[in-house]
Design a protein around this motif. Structure first.
Motif, mmCIF file in Angstrom:
data_model
loop_
_atom_site.group_PDB
_atom_site.id
_atom_site.type_symbol
_atom_site.label_atom_id
_atom_site.label_comp_id
_atom_site.label_asym_id
_atom_site.label_seq_id
_atom_site.Cartn_x
_atom_site.Cartn_y
_atom_site.Cartn_z
ATOM 1 N N LYS A 46 9.643 -13.387 -1.530
ATOM 2 C CA LYS A 46 9.424 -12.058 -0.956
ATOM 3 C C LYS A 46 10.629 -11.165 -1.240
ATOM 4 O O LYS A 46 11.772 -11.557 -0.991
ATOM 5 C CB LYS A 46 9.186 -12.151 0.555
ATOM 6 C CG LYS A 46 7.883 -12.840 0.927
ATOM 7 C CD LYS A 46 7.670 -12.806 2.440
ATOM 8 C CE LYS A 46 6.343 -13.456 2.823
ATOM 9 N NZ LYS A 46 6.099 -13.391 4.292
ATOM 10 N N VAL A 93 7.937 -4.717 1.694
ATOM 11 C CA VAL A 93 8.029 -6.097 1.223
ATOM 12 C C VAL A 93 7.083 -6.263 0.043
ATOM 13 O O VAL A 93 5.892 -5.977 0.149
ATOM 14 C CB VAL A 93 7.670 -7.112 2.333
ATOM 15 C CG1 VAL A 93 7.715 -8.537 1.778
ATOM 16 C CG2 VAL A 93 8.615 -6.964 3.519
ATOM 17 N N THR A 103 12.360 -7.869 -0.121
ATOM 18 C CA THR A 103 12.431 -6.879 0.944
ATOM 19 C C THR A 103 13.343 -5.749 0.488
ATOM 20 O O THR A 103 14.500 -5.986 0.112
ATOM 21 C CB THR A 103 12.973 -7.501 2.242
ATOM 22 O OG1 THR A 103 12.125 -8.595 2.636
ATOM 23 C CG2 THR A 103 13.011 -6.473 3.360
ATOM 24 N N ASN A 162 15.037 -2.035 1.344
ATOM 25 C CA ASN A 162 15.373 -1.027 2.345
ATOM 26 C C ASN A 162 15.391 0.345 1.673
ATOM 27 O O ASN A 162 16.089 0.550 0.683
ATOM 28 C CB ASN A 162 16.738 -1.334 2.968
ATOM 29 C CG ASN A 162 16.740 -2.661 3.696
ATOM 30 O OD1 ASN A 162 15.830 -2.967 4.464
ATOM 31 N ND2 ASN A 162 17.768 -3.465 3.466
ATOM 32 N N SER A 190 2.360 -4.929 -2.329
ATOM 33 C CA SER A 190 3.397 -4.295 -1.527
ATOM 34 C C SER A 190 2.849 -4.038 -0.128
ATOM 35 O O SER A 190 1.656 -3.760 0.047
ATOM 36 C CB SER A 190 3.836 -2.969 -2.166
ATOM 37 O OG SER A 190 4.744 -2.287 -1.335
ATOM 38 N N SER A 191 3.737 -4.140 0.855
ATOM 39 C CA SER A 191 3.326 -3.886 2.242
ATOM 40 C C SER A 191 2.983 -2.421 2.458
ATOM 41 O O SER A 191 2.366 -2.069 3.471
ATOM 42 C CB SER A 191 4.436 -4.311 3.204
ATOM 43 O OG SER A 191 5.639 -3.603 2.920
ATOM 44 N N GLN A 204 11.202 0.323 5.231
ATOM 45 C CA GLN A 204 11.339 -0.930 4.479
ATOM 46 C C GLN A 204 9.966 -1.320 3.929
ATOM 47 O O GLN A 204 8.936 -1.058 4.559
ATOM 48 C CB GLN A 204 11.858 -2.021 5.415
ATOM 49 C CG GLN A 204 12.208 -3.338 4.790
ATOM 50 C CD GLN A 204 12.725 -4.332 5.829
ATOM 51 O OE1 GLN A 204 11.941 -4.969 6.534
ATOM 52 N NE2 GLN A 204 14.046 -4.448 5.939
#
Length: 214
Positions: free
Chosen positions: A181, A153, A183, A185, A125-126, A151
């Motif tokens: 990916k 990713v 994404t 929110n 995870s980002s 957010q």
């Protein structure tokens, strides 16, 4: 020790203590095992009553209401159990110990299932980190520390999930899946916790079962 035992309360008893009360306290806050220096028949009976493991003695950690959740989550990220020292003086907790137990209880009440049954995941995870349910790997859990990004990713999923939601109140989150990916929110959760948890749920075979009408 069973890997589902993410936290263990290590009761350090001085004087008399009510084994039933102490074991029930552990059960109620989401612990699935206890350690005690008073391992007698009362504790064995209480552990059997509340389906709690009476574990062998091990060294624990002195924690406070300010650092207990961080410590628990960081250990779980590494696949480790957190053994928490809980002093008991003549059957009672100090105000500081009770405050720590309340913090654990409030957090585990919402996230204990994901926390106890989560294991390290190959997904990335980002922001934050990901565990997957060791018993139902179609469920992934993203642990995010406040302040939350707008957010994130997630990478490593082989297909688009069925739903993404905050575990708290099962609030659906908007997401997009493209080129491997995911994404997501984020919206502000209803309650403020240092660590929030969202669930990514893959398509399950039971999702294909048609509604039966009589």
């Amino acid at each position: 020790m069973n890997p589902d035992f993410a936290i263990v309360l290590n009761y350090q008893i001085n004087g008399n203590a009510d084994a039933d009360f102490l074991v029930k306290t552990a059960r109620d806050i989401g612990a699935r095992a206890v350690i005690t220096n008073g391992q007698n028949d009362d504790f064995k009976a209480a552990c059997a009553k509340y389906t709690i493991l009476l574990a062998d003695a091990k060294n624990g950690t002195d924690l406070t209401s300010n650092n207990v959740i961080d410590t628990m989550v960081n250990n779980r990220q590494d696949g480790k159990t957190t053994i928490i020292n809980v002093p008991v003086e003549n059957g009672e907790f100090s105000a500081a110990t009770q405050e720590m137990l309340d913090v654990i209880n409030n957090w585990m009440h919402l996230f204990g299932h994901a926390f106890n049954e989560g294991q390290p995941s190959a997904l990335t995870s980002s922001d934050g980190f990901i565990l997957e349910n060791r018993h139902a790997n179609y469920q992934k859990y993203v642990f995010l520390k406040s302040p939350l990004p707008k957010q994130i990713v997630v990478e490593g999923l082989e297909e688009e999930p069925n739903r993404v939601e905050w575990i708290e109140h099962r609030t659906d989150l908007d997401f997009n899946y493209k080129d491997g990916k995911l994404t997501i929110n984020l919206v502000k959760p209803d309650d403020e916790f240092a660590w929030q948890v969202l669930r990514i749920q893959a398509h399950r075979p039971e999702d294909d079962i048609l509604e039966t009408k009589f």
